[in-house]
Design an enzyme around this catalytic site. Sequence first.
Site, short mmCIF file in Angstrom:
data_model
loop_
_atom_site.label_atom_id
_atom_site.label_comp_id
_atom_site.label_asym_id
_atom_site.label_seq_id
_atom_site.Cartn_x
_atom_site.Cartn_y
_atom_site.Cartn_z
N ARG A 93 0.93 -1.14 -0.20
CA ARG A 93 0.01 0.01 -0.15
C ARG A 93 0.83 1.18 0.07
NH1 ARG A 93 -0.56 1.92 5.25
NH2 ARG A 93 -1.03 0.04 6.20
N HIS A 123 -2.47 3.98 5.87
CA HIS A 123 -3.59 2.91 6.33
C HIS A 123 -4.83 3.82 5.71
CE1 HIS A 123 -6.62 0.48 8.17
NE2 HIS A 123 -7.01 1.53 8.99
N TYR A 178 6.09 4.37 10.95
CA TYR A 178 6.44 2.83 10.99
C TYR A 178 7.25 2.33 9.65
CZ TYR A 178 1.91 2.71 8.64
OH TYR A 178 0.71 3.02 7.85
#
Lengths: 335, 373
Positions: B269, B273, B282
């Site tokens: 991705r 998110h 992250y």
Amino acid sequence: MTITMGNALNRALRDAIAEDDDVLMFGEDVGTLGGVFRITDGLTAEFGEDRCFDTPLAESGIVGFAIGMCLTGFRPVVEMQFDAFAYPAFEQITSHVAKTRNRTGGKVNLPMVIRVPYAGGIGGVEHHCDSSEGYYAHTPGLKVVTPSNPADAYSLLREAIADPDPVIFMEPKVLYWSKAELELPVTTEPFGRAAVRRKGTDVTLVTYGPSVPTALKAAEAAESEGCSVEVIDLRTIVPFDDDTVVESVRRTGRCVVVSEAQSFAGVAGEVASRVSERCFHSLEAPVLRVSGLDIPYPAPKLEHAYLPGVERILDAIARLQWDDVPDLSHAGAPA
Amino acid sequence: METTLAPGGVAADLLPSPRPVQLLDPDGLLVQQPQDAHHYDVPSAERLLAAWRGMVIGRRLDVQSTALTKQGRLAVYPSSRGQEACQVGAVQAITERDWMFPTYRESMALFTRGIDPVETLTLLRGDAHCGYDPKAHKTAPQCTPLSTQLIHAAGAAYGEKRRGTDAVALAFIGDGATSEGDFHEALNFAAVFSAPVIFFVQNNKYAISVPLAKQSKAPALAYKGIGYGVRSEQIDGNDPAAVLAVMDAAVAHARAGNGPFLIEAHTYRMDAHTNADDASRYRTSDEVSAWLAKDPLSRLQTWLTVNGHLDEAGIRDAEQEAEERAADLRDRMNSEPTVEPMSLFDNVFAEPTPQLREQRAMVAAELEAEAQS
């Protein structure tokens, strides 16, 4: 003929499966064994494995699978072997079963029945005796039904299977062996209609499911001491029959709610609250609850101390602020 | 059924290929295929061209949807930029008679399914939980709980089988959702009932912020199929040709009555998110850049161009259509939807309970009073 509640439930399933090709029954042990309580006895033999079949042991899977089958036009009835064993399916029930009609703007309905043998009084080991009706009744989108006699067991289960919405069908285990003289099929009152099981003028006992016979025994005992007790069996917790309850309490002026479930934040509290809101000016005393204790369901040798029995009900009636306090101290003695 | 891990045995037949199936490499060159059980033919140029066009449109609508969050038109948007090959390719391999079970991240799959983008975004705009008719499109509502829809897919697939159709169900999930219990129950049920369902795992490497290494110790998520007796395969999820080819095999397998099929598509991705997430906390920009080089759109565009199936005019044409559809989406999302408060009570039950009727009357009276003040 003499019919037990178990017989009536079995016959309701049999008749529904015979009448509608889209009705089918599945769950753990419901096939060859006929269910641990034999409620599905003989269905696989009579209708074949397509219509009553065993699944893997996975409650979330059983309920979720039923949701998928509803999408293709089936009307599944599933069994959750025991009350507390249904908790792994809780997400499917609350997030999907209850909400699908709403989530889809009415485009998808889930005409399924989830049968849950529930409550105690049979000396079951832990996780086999929970009164879990409060969880389901608290969730909008679920109908919650609990019969207290063989005729209602047959009629309510047939109505549950025919209903366009999901129904949590709570079967009081302790009453599986209760008997009645009855010819099946039978049609009793529809969902949303409570039944007056005993007429009375002094106090109303509102109850349902496994507690109905206990409430009737308490009413009988009170009668022998001159106190006339009306007993109302809710039959369906959702939808709730305010009218029958309100009419009765306005007449008697006193109300005790009897339920085997823990009382804190439960169905009995809901009933008491509704009665207080609607009957305030008729009430001679606060509405009292007689319920299970607010503890995890106890080990079998202690369940007698947990279950709301005749004496606790009589004690509650005695505490209803009577002008001339009825002496019920001997009413609960064994006949 | 006897199960064995011996070569050629039943269990061995279920195993995915040791490396993800890839037909086109990141440079758009054909990859030499093994001549074994995991051999897949390159799909026709016509289908690859259709996939590419769908991806161009899907990406543009995805980017537009993220932009709509910045304008306050969408409460939140989970982008699937970078996962075009998975979402467009998987959906193009099924037909209108098949079922689809999407999650909230499957916007591009829903666009490809032919569902109006405005209806697709209704959930995220906040005016209804599902903007389309699930039965008309044979597409379940976008599922927000993780992996719960997989078991619905198994049930629907089994229902179709019981009805005697050859329809299959395609169910999407992400890598994180393979840790949920319902993933396992769904695979088990589907296998036991030989339900024609395809579990399509888009392993995009992160469950919000938790990397795959902290999610699973399986050698590949595709290996999870073997424990349930489910034929599985892993693919390069950024290779549209591999997605189409393996999906074709999975659909054929399920339609033929051989039961479920699990596909793990390795993808990434590119965005966070959702627009509300900060992915820089992250993951590194080097990692993101490395995946940019594996872009599914450019590699297929290269192959199509080099092989004479696509030219500058064709590219301009697709891009123009994508722009027009994005503009149409933008325009229609700019009009404020009317939400009718009294509809709150319409679809709780087929017939409202007396308690709901009372509450309905209360809200109606409040609205009436509001209107008169």
